[in-house]
Design a protein around this motif. Structure first.
Motif, short mmCIF file in Angstrom:
data_model
loop_
_atom_site.label_atom_id
_atom_site.label_comp_id
_atom_site.label_asym_id
_atom_site.label_seq_id
_atom_site.Cartn_x
_atom_site.Cartn_y
_atom_site.Cartn_z
N LYS A 1 -9.58 84.77 -70.57
CA LYS A 1 -9.87 84.31 -71.93
C LYS A 1 -8.65 84.28 -72.85
CE LYS A 1 -14.78 85.37 -71.93
NZ LYS A 1 -15.62 86.52 -71.65
N THR A 2 -8.07 85.43 -73.13
CA THR A 2 -6.96 85.44 -74.11
C THR A 2 -5.67 84.95 -73.45
OG1 THR A 2 -6.29 87.67 -73.49
CG2 THR A 2 -7.96 87.48 -75.22
N MET B 1 1.00 81.41 -75.26
CA MET B 1 0.64 80.23 -74.48
C MET B 1 1.83 79.29 -74.25
SD MET B 1 -2.22 79.97 -73.01
CE MET B 1 -3.97 80.37 -73.06
N VAL C 1 -4.49 85.22 -69.57
CA VAL C 1 -4.10 84.04 -68.79
C VAL C 1 -2.71 84.23 -68.19
CG1 VAL C 1 -3.63 81.55 -68.90
CG2 VAL C 1 -5.61 82.49 -70.10
N PRO D 1 -4.12 74.63 -70.91
CA PRO D 1 -4.74 75.22 -72.10
C PRO D 1 -4.45 74.37 -73.35
CG PRO D 1 -3.66 76.91 -70.82
CD PRO D 1 -3.27 75.60 -70.21
N ASN E 1 -10.36 81.39 -61.99
CA ASN E 1 -10.54 81.66 -63.42
C ASN E 1 -9.32 82.40 -63.99
OD1 ASN E 1 -11.35 82.50 -65.97
ND2 ASN E 1 -13.42 83.10 -65.31
N LEU E 2 -8.70 81.81 -65.03
CA LEU E 2 -7.50 82.41 -65.62
C LEU E 2 -7.81 83.44 -66.70
CD1 LEU E 2 -5.22 79.25 -65.90
CD2 LEU E 2 -4.81 81.25 -64.45
N CYS F 1 -8.40 77.10 -64.20
CA CYS F 1 -8.67 76.86 -65.62
C CYS F 1 -9.04 78.14 -66.36
CB CYS F 1 -9.78 75.83 -65.78
SG CYS F 1 -11.35 76.39 -65.10
N GLU F 2 -9.00 78.05 -67.70
CA GLU F 2 -9.42 79.18 -68.52
C GLU F 2 -10.92 79.39 -68.38
OE1 GLU F 2 -7.15 79.01 -72.60
OE2 GLU F 2 -7.28 77.04 -71.70
N ASP F 3 -11.34 80.59 -68.76
CA ASP F 3 -12.74 80.99 -68.66
C ASP F 3 -13.69 80.00 -69.37
OD1 ASP F 3 -14.52 83.37 -67.87
OD2 ASP F 3 -15.06 82.97 -69.98
#
Ligand code: TXA
Ligand code: MG
Length: 332
Positions: free
Chosen positions: A282-283, A317, A287, A310, A279-280, A264-266
């Motif tokens: 933040k931006t 994205m 990612v 996301p 942890n993928l 998952c994202e931060d």
């Protein structure tokens, strides 16, 4: 066959050039993912790529050229906006699909009348392309359907014994494959999303469409129809509003003695304190850069990777979600 990994220098480039000239495919870095390089003019060399990867024979390859290569040798460059896009984004992670002049091996484009051209920005890659001075047909350097490689170690894991050489280029910064853009029509069409987003292209070309295959239609970018980027362990994917479901599946696996990991994202990591987390970042760029690297890490230790999709769906994205949803399609 022994597979060696060499830093890029005069000596290793000489060796690489000899292999390429003798129709032997080798691994090389780009700014997106590592590629499996072969002389695009040679039927024998290009066919070996499909054999090594176990790649379906109707999925065409991208041809890589150095930044001073005259693309008019290979393709018809017909749309005025294409020049603007090249000036703005190349060298870089944008592959452009033109009408082909038929100069490279027919096995590159699998019988379709277009040719996908890419000018990578990775410094070591440019050195290699310049040194060899041949158009290089190259897919990602993984066994077909597996996660694309973003380190020389990933290439080694998949292709050891099958290729003699991998040029070392460090960890790929981009992390997902190039944007594939059809530039044969009046409006450019994104066939595969990537780091150069539809929005970025539209801001230069005036407009840009995103290709969505309609059911029953012949797929314009054949790679799109295949399962892809899949880790060797089980996977699942949930929306950001299903975090309870993520925890529930995680616990089910844990209590049955299995090792689950959450990808998952931060921003979600604090929700999963005490859980195994990949942890993928933040931006969107972070990612993208981390996605395949974390999937590789995950498959080495996890029985299941449970991904959180996301929420942001636009820009870079779009490409991330495309890869993530193919890699982690729900299985349970
Ligand atoms: O970043 C990248 O593009 C990496 C690195 C190594 O450059 N390469 C890469 O290649 O991702 P590959 O083979 O894994 O994916 C090539 C994609 C496939 O989806 C294929 O269908 C599409 O490009 N493609 C190639 N030639 C095409 C063409 N003439 N028309 C439409 N799509 C094409
Ligand atoms: Mg690939």
């Amino acid at each position: 066959m022994e597979t060696q990994i060499f830093e890029i220098n005069e000596q290793s480039l000489e060796i690489a050039k000899k292999y390429v000239e003798n129709d032997i495919a080798i691994g090389f870095p780009t700014e997106t993912v590592y590629g499996l390089a072969a002389n695009a003019y040679s039927d024998e060399a290009v066919r070996s790529i499909y054999r090594i990867k176990g790649r379906p024979s109707d999925n065409p390859l991208i041809v890589h050229v150095h930044k001073d290569f005259d693309i008019n040798e290979l393709v018809y460059d017909e749309q005025p906006y294409a020049k603007l896009l090249r000036e703005k984004f190349l060298p870089g992670p944008l592959t452009m699909v033109y009408k082909s002049k038929g100069k490279v091996s027919p096995f590159v484009s699998c019988g379709i009348e277009t040719l996908a051209l890419r000018v990578p920005s990775h410094e070591g890659c440019q050195k290699f392309l310049k040194f060899v001075n041949l158009p290089i047909a190259a897919p990602s350097a993984n066994i077909s359907k597996h996660i694309s490689p973003v380190t020389s170690g990933h290439v080694f894991e998949d292709l050891k014994g099958l290729i003699p050489l991998i040029l070392e280029g460090g960890k790929c910064q981009g992390g997902i494959e190039s944007t594939v853009l059809d530039v044969t029509g009046k409006i450019p069409v994104v066939l595969r999303s990537g780091l150069i987003s539809r929005e970025m292209i539209a801001s230069v070309a005036g407009d840009c469409e995103l290709y969505v295959p309609k059911s029953g239609e012949v797929v314009r970018s054949p790679g799109l129809k295949y399962k892809h980027y899949a880790p060797k362990c089980k996977t699942a994917i949930f929306k950001a509003n299903q975090l309870d479901k993520v925890k529930e599946i995680y616990r089910e696996y844990k209590y049955s003695g299995k090792i689950p990991y959450i990808l998952c994202e931060d921003i979600y990591c604090s929700t999963f304190a005490g859980y195994n987390v990949l942890n993928l970042g933040k931006t969107a760029e972070e990612v993208a850069s981390n996605l395949y690297f974390r999937l590789h890490q995950g498959e080495a230790v996890a029985d299941i990777i449970i991904a959180v999709e996301p929420e942001e769906k636009t820009g870079v994205m779009t490409g991330v979600i495309n890869r993530l949803s193919k890699a982690c399609a729900n299985e349970n």
